[in-house]
Scaffold this motif. Structure first.
Motif, PDB file in Angstrom:
ATOM      1  N   PRO A  63     -14.469   2.563  -0.750  1.00 32.92           N
ATOM      2  CA  PRO A  63     -15.887   2.585  -1.399  1.00 32.92           C
ATOM      3  C   PRO A  63     -15.467   3.190  -3.028  1.00 32.92           C
ATOM      4  CG  PRO A  63     -15.736   4.519   0.004  1.00 32.92           C
ATOM      5  CD  PRO A  63     -14.446   3.573   0.318  1.00 32.92           C
ATOM      6  N   GLU A  64     -16.643   3.271  -3.775  1.00 31.42           N
ATOM      7  CA  GLU A  64     -16.470   3.596  -5.019  1.00 31.42           C
ATOM      8  C   GLU A  64     -15.651   5.192  -5.180  1.00 31.42           C
ATOM      9  OE1 GLU A  64     -18.946   4.554  -9.188  1.00 31.42           O
ATOM     10  OE2 GLU A  64     -19.906   3.971  -7.435  1.00 31.42           O
ATOM     11  N   ASN A  65     -14.540   5.043  -6.056  1.00 34.77           N
ATOM     12  CA  ASN A  65     -13.755   6.479  -6.422  1.00 34.77           C
ATOM     13  C   ASN A  65     -13.227   6.994  -4.918  1.00 34.77           C
ATOM     14  OD1 ASN A  65     -12.956   7.592  -8.865  1.00 34.77           O
ATOM     15  ND2 ASN A  65     -14.433   9.088  -8.570  1.00 34.77           N
ATOM     16  N   ALA A  66     -12.658   6.181  -4.213  1.00 30.55           N
ATOM     17  CA  ALA A  66     -11.830   6.653  -3.017  1.00 30.55           C
ATOM     18  C   ALA A  66     -10.460   6.180  -3.240  1.00 30.55           C
ATOM     19  CB  ALA A  66     -12.498   6.053  -1.692  1.00 30.55           C
ATOM     20  N   LEU A  67      -9.656   7.122  -2.248  1.00 33.02           N
ATOM     21  CA  LEU A  67      -8.228   6.757  -1.897  1.00 33.02           C
ATOM     22  C   LEU A  67      -7.981   6.912  -0.749  1.00 33.02           C
ATOM     23  CD1 LEU A  67      -5.530   6.482  -3.455  1.00 33.02           C
ATOM     24  CD2 LEU A  67      -5.203   9.090  -3.542  1.00 33.02           C
ATOM     25  N   ILE A  68      -7.244   5.927  -0.126  1.00 33.63           N
ATOM     26  CA  ILE A  68      -7.210   5.991   1.339  1.00 33.63           C
ATOM     27  C   ILE A  68      -5.675   5.969   1.817  1.00 33.63           C
ATOM     28  CG2 ILE A  68      -7.726   4.583   3.264  1.00 33.63           C
ATOM     29  CD1 ILE A  68     -10.423   3.976   2.195  1.00 33.63           C
ATOM     30  N   LEU A  69      -4.996   6.466   2.653  1.00 31.87           N
ATOM     31  CA  LEU A  69      -3.654   6.279   3.035  1.00 31.87           C
ATOM     32  C   LEU A  69      -3.679   5.990   4.327  1.00 31.87           C
ATOM     33  CD1 LEU A  69      -0.552   6.460   2.646  1.00 31.87           C
ATOM     34  CD2 LEU A  69      -0.823   9.220   2.935  1.00 31.87           C
ATOM     35  N   THR A  70      -3.238   5.087   4.974  1.00 35.12           N
ATOM     36  CA  THR A  70      -2.909   4.665   6.439  1.00 35.12           C
ATOM     37  C   THR A  70      -1.646   4.846   6.815  1.00 35.12           C
ATOM     38  OG1 THR A  70      -3.433   2.653   6.352  1.00 35.12           O
ATOM     39  CG2 THR A  70      -5.409   3.790   6.724  1.00 35.12           C
ATOM     40  N   PHE A 117       0.199   9.972  -2.694  1.00 36.99           N
ATOM     41  CA  PHE A 117       0.132   8.945  -1.669  1.00 36.99           C
ATOM     42  C   PHE A 117       1.031   7.732  -1.815  1.00 36.99           C
ATOM     43  CE2 PHE A 117      -4.497   9.674   0.075  1.00 36.99           C
ATOM     44  CZ  PHE A 117      -4.333  10.988   0.150  1.00 36.99           C
ATOM     45  N   ASN A 118       1.154   7.440  -3.049  1.00 33.75           N
ATOM     46  CA  ASN A 118       2.007   6.323  -3.352  1.00 33.75           C
ATOM     47  C   ASN A 118       3.701   6.575  -3.142  1.00 33.75           C
ATOM     48  OD1 ASN A 118       0.735   3.791  -4.211  1.00 33.75           O
ATOM     49  ND2 ASN A 118      -0.118   5.159  -5.643  1.00 33.75           N
ATOM     50  N   LYS A 119       3.777   7.817  -3.476  1.00 35.47           N
ATOM     51  CA  LYS A 119       5.359   8.446  -3.156  1.00 35.47           C
ATOM     52  C   LYS A 119       5.603   8.432  -1.603  1.00 35.47           C
ATOM     53  CE  LYS A 119       5.941  10.971  -7.613  1.00 35.47           C
ATOM     54  NZ  LYS A 119       6.100  12.307  -8.251  1.00 35.47           N
ATOM     55  N   THR A 120       4.527   8.860  -1.003  1.00 38.59           N
ATOM     56  CA  THR A 120       4.524   9.026   0.426  1.00 38.59           C
ATOM     57  C   THR A 120       4.642   7.539   1.271  1.00 38.59           C
ATOM     58  OG1 THR A 120       3.108  10.857   0.516  1.00 38.59           O
ATOM     59  CG2 THR A 120       3.353   9.819   2.679  1.00 38.59           C
ATOM     60  N   ARG A 121       4.053   6.682   0.628  1.00 38.08           N
ATOM     61  CA  ARG A 121       4.057   5.109   1.100  1.00 38.08           C
ATOM     62  C   ARG A 121       5.645   4.784   0.955  1.00 38.08           C
ATOM     63  NH1 ARG A 121       4.555   0.627  -1.413  1.00 38.08           N
ATOM     64  NH2 ARG A 121       3.829   1.539  -3.250  1.00 38.08           N
ATOM     65  N   ASP A 123      13.404   2.503   7.270  1.00 33.71           N
ATOM     66  CA  ASP A 123      14.214   1.219   6.985  1.00 33.71           C
ATOM     67  C   ASP A 123      13.061  -0.069   7.048  1.00 33.71           C
ATOM     68  OD1 ASP A 123      16.706   2.145   6.645  1.00 33.71           O
ATOM     69  OD2 ASP A 123      16.998   2.104   8.806  1.00 33.71           O
ATOM     70  N   GLY A 124      11.897   0.005   6.551  1.00 32.56           N
ATOM     71  CA  GLY A 124      10.935  -1.003   6.321  1.00 32.56           C
ATOM     72  C   GLY A 124      10.075  -0.974   7.654  1.00 32.56           C
ATOM     73  N   GLU A 125      10.605  -0.386   8.747  1.00 27.95           N
ATOM     74  CA  GLU A 125       9.734  -0.465  10.091  1.00 27.95           C
ATOM     75  C   GLU A 125       8.366  -0.303   9.988  1.00 27.95           C
ATOM     76  OE1 GLU A 125      10.627  -2.332  12.868  1.00 27.95           O
ATOM     77  OE2 GLU A 125      12.528  -3.086  11.492  1.00 27.95           O
ATOM     78  N   GLN A 126       8.145   0.971   9.210  1.00 27.17           N
ATOM     79  CA  GLN A 126       6.673   1.485   9.040  1.00 27.17           C
ATOM     80  C   GLN A 126       6.565   1.423   7.387  1.00 27.17           C
ATOM     81  OE1 GLN A 126       6.367   5.304  10.811  1.00 27.17           O
ATOM     82  NE2 GLN A 126       4.319   5.677   9.807  1.00 27.17           N
ATOM     83  N   VAL A 127       5.559   0.933   7.138  1.00 22.53           N
ATOM     84  CA  VAL A 127       5.051   0.710   5.701  1.00 22.53           C
ATOM     85  C   VAL A 127       3.469   1.175   5.698  1.00 22.53           C
ATOM     86  CG1 VAL A 127       4.954  -0.559   3.665  1.00 22.53           C
ATOM     87  CG2 VAL A 127       6.613  -0.886   5.310  1.00 22.53           C
ATOM     88  N   PRO A 128       3.317   2.300   5.198  1.00 22.29           N
ATOM     89  CA  PRO A 128       1.755   2.854   5.074  1.00 22.29           C
ATOM     90  C   PRO A 128       1.230   2.059   4.042  1.00 22.29           C
ATOM     91  CG  PRO A 128       3.424   4.517   5.156  1.00 22.29           C
ATOM     92  CD  PRO A 128       4.438   3.423   4.824  1.00 22.29           C
ATOM     93  N   GLN A 129      -0.136   1.845   4.117  1.00 19.21           N
ATOM     94  CA  GLN A 129      -1.153   1.506   3.221  1.00 19.21           C
ATOM     95  C   GLN A 129      -1.786   2.408   2.455  1.00 19.21           C
ATOM     96  OE1 GLN A 129      -2.008  -2.212   3.439  1.00 19.21           O
ATOM     97  NE2 GLN A 129      -3.720  -2.262   2.484  1.00 19.21           N
TER      98      GLN A 129
END
Length: 279
Positions: free
Chosen positions: A205-212, A248-252, A260-266
């Motif tokens: 939603p507006e002004n949110a940041l989500i990491l899964t 969050f992006n560095k974590t992804r 090795d690309g098996e788990q790619v966070p969103q």
């Protein structure tokens, strides 16, 4: 010295004192104007830093669920993750409410407490570690006392991540941060007629940041470390001076490389400005 000379001398002294007083007032006024200009410049510089969360309160709800009766074995990492993240956030000035092995009632009360703390200047954060299930393109956090035999039971016993985000928005949170480490192969899916792996996409939603912890529809296996791979990398990046979006992006990227690309966070973002994590 006669009386006339004495009168002139006193008059001269009086005029000199008055002149000095006027000069002092002028210097003081000039200094005050300069100080106001400097203060205004500092304020403008602060406003142009491009981050929020420096002022106002920061609150977080951290939930770690590990002991599910329907699982073949307890999940060892979610509770460790919750404790590690709680310590890191408290060190950075967050007011953290941490709940372990939460029932449906526990989670409902914790969400209500979170809502009560949110004001218009608040940065609000949610972390959930445990089992998550998607139903109808909606993602649910599963409490430890959930009795799930069909998809309808997920809606009844689960807690919708989207609804928690909606509650944050309704309370006027300035920014919303969500971390969901729940893309595990859950023990319920084969009971459904047509089960789906992982979580559904979570719209920001507006002004949110989500990491899964994984891309939508994908599952991630737990490692053997104290913390999950996602939380391990997140803790490393939260300790840097970067904002939440950068962390969050560095974590992804770190998790993707480590697996090795098996788990790619969103990462999903609708932030207008980055959010400062530190105090």
């Amino acid at each position: 010295m006669n009386l006339g000379q004495l009168h002139i001398s006193r008059r001269s002294v009086t005029m000199a004192v008055a002149f000095v007083g006027l000069v002092s007032l002028a210097i003081g006024a000039h200094a005050a104007l300069n100080k106001r200009s400097l203060d205004a410049g500092k304020a403008a510089g602060t406003e142009q830093t491009g981050s929020i969360g420096v002022t106002g309160n920061r609150v977080a709800l951290v939930i770690g669920n590990g002991h599910y009766p329907d699982a073949s074995a307890p999940l060892s990492q979610p509770i460790n993750d919750a404790r590690g993240l709680t310590a890191a956030l408290r060190a950075k000035g967050f007011d953290v409410d941490v709940v372990e092995d939460a029932t449906k009632d526990d989670m409902a009360r914790a969400v209500a407490r979170l809502k009560d703390k949110i004001k218009p200047d608040t940065v609000a954060m949610l972390f959930f570690g445990g089992f998550g299930v998607q139903v109808g393109r909606e993602s649910f956090m599963i409490p430890v006392d959930a009795a799930i035999w069909k998809e309808g039971d997920v809606r009844r016993d689960g807690v919708s991540i989207e609804q928690v985000l909606d509650a944050m928005t309704e309370k006027g949170a300035k920014a919303k941060l969500v971390v969901v480490d729940a893309s595990r192969r859950n023990p319920y899916e084969r009971r459904f007629r047509s089960y789906s792996h992982g979580l559904a996409p979570i719209s920001a939603p507006e002004n949110a940041l989500i990491l899964t912890s994984a891309t939508p529809g994908k599952v991630a296996d737990d490692g053997k470390g104290q913390y999950s791979v996602l939380v391990t990398e997140l803790l490393n990046n939260l300790n840097s001076q970067s904002g939440a979006a950068s962390a969050f992006n560095k974590t992804r990227i770190s998790v993707s490389r480590a697996s090795d690309g098996e788990q790619v966070p969103q990462v999903s973002s609708s932030l207008m400005e980055d959010v400062r994590i530190g105090g």
